[in-house]
Design an enzyme around this catalytic site. Structure first.
Site, PDB file in Angstrom:
ATOM      1  N   SER A  14       1.019  -1.105  -0.147  1.00 32.94           N
ATOM      2  CA  SER A  14      -0.249   0.494   0.376  1.00 32.94           C
ATOM      3  C   SER A  14       0.701   1.005   0.457  1.00 32.94           C
ATOM      4  CB  SER A  14      -1.139  -0.159   0.962  1.00 32.94           C
ATOM      5  OG  SER A  14      -1.801  -1.772   0.644  1.00 32.94           O
ATOM      6  N   GLY A  15       1.939   0.959   0.880  1.00 33.26           N
ATOM      7  CA  GLY A  15       2.546   3.052   0.749  1.00 33.26           C
ATOM      8  C   GLY A  15       3.196   2.751  -0.288  1.00 33.26           C
ATOM      9  N   THR A  42       0.918  -6.625   1.209  1.00 29.46           N
ATOM     10  CA  THR A  42       0.071  -7.603   2.724  1.00 29.46           C
ATOM     11  C   THR A  42      -1.405  -7.486   2.361  1.00 29.46           C
ATOM     12  OG1 THR A  42       2.207  -7.339   3.493  1.00 29.46           O
ATOM     13  CG2 THR A  42      -0.155  -8.373   5.049  1.00 29.46           C
ATOM     14  N   TYR A  99      -3.635  -2.805  -9.476  1.00 28.70           N
ATOM     15  CA  TYR A  99      -2.408  -2.113  -8.700  1.00 28.70           C
ATOM     16  C   TYR A  99      -1.199  -2.195 -10.211  1.00 28.70           C
ATOM     17  CZ  TYR A  99      -3.576  -1.427  -3.830  1.00 28.70           C
ATOM     18  OH  TYR A  99      -3.778  -1.029  -2.917  1.00 28.70           O
ATOM     19  N   ARG A 199      -2.801 -15.596  26.105  1.00 30.58           N
ATOM     20  CA  ARG A 199      -1.906 -15.440  27.369  1.00 30.58           C
ATOM     21  C   ARG A 199      -1.886 -14.579  28.794  1.00 30.58           C
ATOM     22  NH1 ARG A 199       4.007 -13.911  25.118  1.00 30.58           N
ATOM     23  NH2 ARG A 199       3.524 -11.561  24.633  1.00 30.58           N
ATOM     24  N   THR A 311      -2.821  -0.543   6.754  1.00 24.07           N
ATOM     25  CA  THR A 311      -2.905   0.615   5.227  1.00 24.07           C
ATOM     26  C   THR A 311      -3.114   1.768   5.186  1.00 24.07           C
ATOM     27  OG1 THR A 311      -3.391  -1.862   4.837  1.00 24.07           O
ATOM     28  CG2 THR A 311      -4.156  -0.120   3.605  1.00 24.07           C
ATOM     29  N   HIS A 435     -33.535   7.854  12.749  1.00 26.74           N
ATOM     30  CA  HIS A 435     -34.347   7.297  13.025  1.00 26.74           C
ATOM     31  C   HIS A 435     -34.645   5.493  12.570  1.00 26.74           C
ATOM     32  CE1 HIS A 435     -36.003   5.329  16.850  1.00 26.74           C
ATOM     33  NE2 HIS A 435     -37.271   5.325  15.863  1.00 26.74           N
TER      34      HIS A 435
HETATM   35  P1  NDP Z   1      -0.832  -7.995  17.889  1.00 24.00           P
HETATM   36  O1  NDP Z   1       0.192  -7.465  18.334  1.00 24.00           O
HETATM   37  O2  NDP Z   1      -2.462  -7.532  17.776  1.00 24.00           O
HETATM   38  O3  NDP Z   1      -0.990  -9.390  18.387  1.00 24.00           O
HETATM   39  C1  NDP Z   1      -0.020 -10.229  18.839  1.00 24.00           C
HETATM   40  C2  NDP Z   1      -0.731 -11.057  20.002  1.00 24.00           C
HETATM   41  O4  NDP Z   1       0.144 -12.550  20.557  1.00 24.00           O
HETATM   42  C3  NDP Z   1      -0.636 -10.346  20.954  1.00 24.00           C
HETATM   43  O5  NDP Z   1      -2.214 -11.190  21.965  1.00 24.00           O
HETATM   44  C4  NDP Z   1       0.038 -10.680  21.616  1.00 24.00           C
HETATM   45  O6  NDP Z   1      -0.272 -10.812  23.879  1.00 24.00           O
HETATM   46  C5  NDP Z   1       0.208 -12.525  21.853  1.00 24.00           C
HETATM   47  N1  NDP Z   1       1.859 -12.935  21.741  1.00 24.00           N
HETATM   48  C6  NDP Z   1       3.203 -12.286  21.160  1.00 24.00           C
HETATM   49  N2  NDP Z   1       3.980 -13.217  21.180  1.00 24.00           N
HETATM   50  C7  NDP Z   1       3.540 -14.376  21.967  1.00 24.00           C
HETATM   51  C8  NDP Z   1       4.365 -15.610  22.089  1.00 24.00           C
HETATM   52  N3  NDP Z   1       5.219 -15.465  21.620  1.00 24.00           N
HETATM   53  N4  NDP Z   1       3.375 -16.894  22.926  1.00 24.00           N
HETATM   54  C9  NDP Z   1       1.674 -15.673  22.898  1.00 24.00           C
HETATM   55  N5  NDP Z   1       1.377 -15.365  22.801  1.00 24.00           N
HETATM   56  C10 NDP Z   1       2.096 -14.348  21.911  1.00 24.00           C
HETATM   57  O7  NDP Z   1      -0.915  -8.185  16.616  1.00 24.00           O
HETATM   58  P2  NDP Z   1      -1.516  -9.035  14.612  1.00 24.00           P
HETATM   59  O8  NDP Z   1      -0.637 -10.502  14.701  1.00 24.00           O
HETATM   60  O9  NDP Z   1      -3.271  -9.715  15.457  1.00 24.00           O
HETATM   61  O10 NDP Z   1      -1.976  -7.893  14.222  1.00 24.00           O
HETATM   62  C11 NDP Z   1      -0.243  -7.422  13.949  1.00 24.00           C
HETATM   63  C12 NDP Z   1      -0.795  -6.470  13.098  1.00 24.00           C
HETATM   64  O11 NDP Z   1      -1.606  -6.504  12.204  1.00 24.00           O
HETATM   65  C13 NDP Z   1      -1.732  -5.105  13.880  1.00 24.00           C
HETATM   66  O12 NDP Z   1      -0.893  -4.383  15.396  1.00 24.00           O
HETATM   67  C14 NDP Z   1      -2.167  -3.796  13.345  1.00 24.00           C
HETATM   68  O13 NDP Z   1      -1.556  -3.492  13.503  1.00 24.00           O
HETATM   69  C15 NDP Z   1      -2.469  -5.086  12.197  1.00 24.00           C
HETATM   70  N6  NDP Z   1      -3.423  -5.768  11.378  1.00 24.00           N
HETATM   71  C16 NDP Z   1      -4.641  -4.379  11.661  1.00 24.00           C
HETATM   72  C17 NDP Z   1      -6.209  -4.808  11.459  1.00 24.00           C
HETATM   73  C18 NDP Z   1      -7.236  -3.773  11.329  1.00 24.00           C
HETATM   74  O14 NDP Z   1      -7.067  -2.816  11.269  1.00 24.00           O
HETATM   75  N7  NDP Z   1      -8.702  -4.883  10.690  1.00 24.00           N
HETATM   76  C19 NDP Z   1      -6.254  -6.675  11.295  1.00 24.00           C
HETATM   77  C20 NDP Z   1      -5.602  -7.503  11.535  1.00 24.00           C
HETATM   78  C21 NDP Z   1      -3.925  -7.102  11.453  1.00 24.00           C
HETATM   79  P3  NDP Z   1       0.059  -9.855  24.482  1.00 24.00           P
HETATM   80  O15 NDP Z   1      -1.148  -8.646  24.427  1.00 24.00           O
HETATM   81  O16 NDP Z   1       0.404 -10.078  25.782  1.00 24.00           O
HETATM   82  O17 NDP Z   1       1.941  -8.970  24.093  1.00 24.00           O
END
Ligand code: NDP
Length: 452
Positions: A14-15, A42, A99, A199, A311, A435
């Protein structure tokens, strides 16, 4: 000094695509872009777009159930993944073509190859050719990051879901972020038996606490087997899939295990550090407000900079870069009050401060409501919608808005305009309701439920 190109963009997501197109078509720059996989990145190929199409696909079962309650003589039957997958593949091919043709129309040269940075003004392709450029833009995005033990056990990531030949009967999803929660809902809606381990104490860390609880409750009601405070302790291949022992001592074989444990910037092997570009602890490219790196001719936008990984933010950053560097219009991407949506079922739209963050900043009023929306209540479903405004007690400005509801992504986009403009609670109040719609509650919240 003369260069082969004014701008060389590494990464066709995208960027990168936005920056390349604007620099070439609006400002007449000579631009090349290298992409090692598929144009679109992505978002288009293995993120937002296919995910949203899967969200739509997964929601029809419940909609057909509701239709029966509304008098339609229909039944859902089974979800046919191969039929959907074939259409999805065709749609992604079409979008990739859009694209690609947009870039070509703008006069951008496309190199379908991996590119690395050799020095401040040189890019080297995997085929050995070198290209010089006045400016280089790093827009290589990120990739799913999986703990080593899980990677060794061959777990899947979000990248693999779109390529499944068949849907598994059962799946374990590890993680509690955007991706884990969205796919838990999607796969559950498609008829897969979904277990999710997170977790921490509650899913969607960083979002408004009340909204997180509301979503978790609905995910459970819809059939997602959500275990909080739980992680994988041990796992190995077994007959029928992967045997998993969890930290709470339970054992089970899942057909598939998906890790959605965060994403990391794609900077490995790019030659950035050797060229003098500073990277952060997570491998992200460090940039200033102009997206400029520690090497003045090299810029970076999007997830590779690990600012706000969305994005539309990458698009804004790419556009601002092109305006600044090629259009003589110095522009910084605005990272304040960026609205976003999590496509869980129900959907979650959010902008601004959470209640928890706002409390830290000073006196606030919290206006909130939860109710059964007309459409699903009529169909006998227990779903509840949640709407919440966080208001600064001194300035009366609405600091945050959090909506958990069908269509919350659409609603929050509009609420975000008012909030970005600095709307006060009284501005919301003097807006006459539409409404009967769910969003009318946003302008009829009379009394704070809490002050802090
Ligand atoms: P996130 O960082 O949002 O979430 C990662 C999750 O995995 C957290 O719950 C984290 O826990 C957990 N985690 C991390 N490391 C471990 C580990 N070693 N063992 C167990 N659990 C772990 O990442 P995502 O992959 O869900 O998404 C990545 C990014 O993509 C987002 O930040 C977002 O910006 C973007 N995205 C946006 C969307 C949208 O706009 N609708 C949709 C999908 C992605 P903890 O919280 O404890 O750290």
């Amino acid at each position: 000094m003369s260069f082969d190109f004014d701008l060389y963009v590494i990464g066709g997501g995208s960027g990168g695509v936005r920056a390349a197109r604007i620099a070439a078509s609006e400002y007449g720059a000579k631009v090349a872009i290298a992409e090692e996989y598929r144009m679109g990145g992505t978002c288009v190929i293995r993120g937002c777009v296919p995910k949203k199409l899967m969200v739509f696909a997964s929601s029809y079962g419940a909609q057909i159930d509701d239709a029966r309650a509304y008098g339609w003589n229909v039944s859902a039957g089974d979800f046919d993944w191969p039929v959907f997958r074939a259409r999805l593949d065709a749609e992604l091919d079409r979008l990739e073509g859009v694209y690609r043709s947009g870039l070509l129309k703008a006069g951008v040269t496309i190199h379908d190859d991996r590119a690395v940075v050799e020095d401040a003004h040189t890019v080297r392709l995997a085929d050995g050719t070198r290209h010089s450029a006045r400016h280089i833009l790093i827009a290589t995005g990120g990739h799913p990051s999986v703990p080593e033990a899980a990677a060794a056990a061959g777990v899947m990531t979000s990248n693999d879901i779109f390529k499944l030949d068949a849907l598994p009967g059962s799946v374990l999803i590890v993680g509690g972020g955007f991706i884990a929660c969205e796919f838990a809902c999607v796969l559950n809606g498609m008829g897969v038996e979904v277990t999710q381990f997170y977790r921490g104490e509650q899913i969607l860390r960083g979002f408004d606490g009340e909204a997180r609880g509301h979503i978790a409750e609905h995910m459970r009601e819809a059939g997602v087997n959500l275990h909080l405070g739980t992680d994988v302790m041990e796992m190995r291949a077994a007959a029928g899939g992967t045997w998993v022992m969890s930290t709470d001592g339970r054992e089970r074989v899942f057909e598939k295990v998906i890790y959605a444990t965060g994403r990391s910037p794609n900077t490995a092997g790019l030659g950035l550090e050797a060229a003098g570009v500073r990277l952060g602890r997570r491998g992200e490219v460090i940039v200033d407000g102009w997206s400029q790196t520690s090497v003045p001719s090299i810029y970076a936008v999007g997830d590779v900079t690990d600012r706000i990984n969305l994005t539309p933010v990458a698009i804004r950053e790419g556009h601002a870069f092109a305006d600044t560097v090629f259009g003589a219009k110095p522009t910084q991407a605005d990272h304040e009050l960026v609205a976003s949506a999590v496509f869980t079922q129900p959907e979650f739209g959010t902008v601004g401060l959470t209640e928890e963050a706002a409390r830290e900043k000073g006196p606030i009023e919290v206006y909130a409501t939860a109710f059964r929306p007309m459409q699903s209540a009529f169909a006998g479903r227990p779903d509840r919608v949640m709407m919440k405004l966080i208001v600064c007690a001194d300035t009366r400005r609405v600091l945050g808005c959090h909506i958990v509801a069908p269509g919350a992504g659409e609603m929050i986009q509009l609420a975000a305009i008012a909030i970005k403009m600095g709307a006060t609670k009284e501005d919301f109040d003097r807006t006459v309701a539409v409404h009967p719609v769910m969003a009318e509650e946003l302008v009829t919240l009379r009394k704070p439920v809490r002050t802090a």
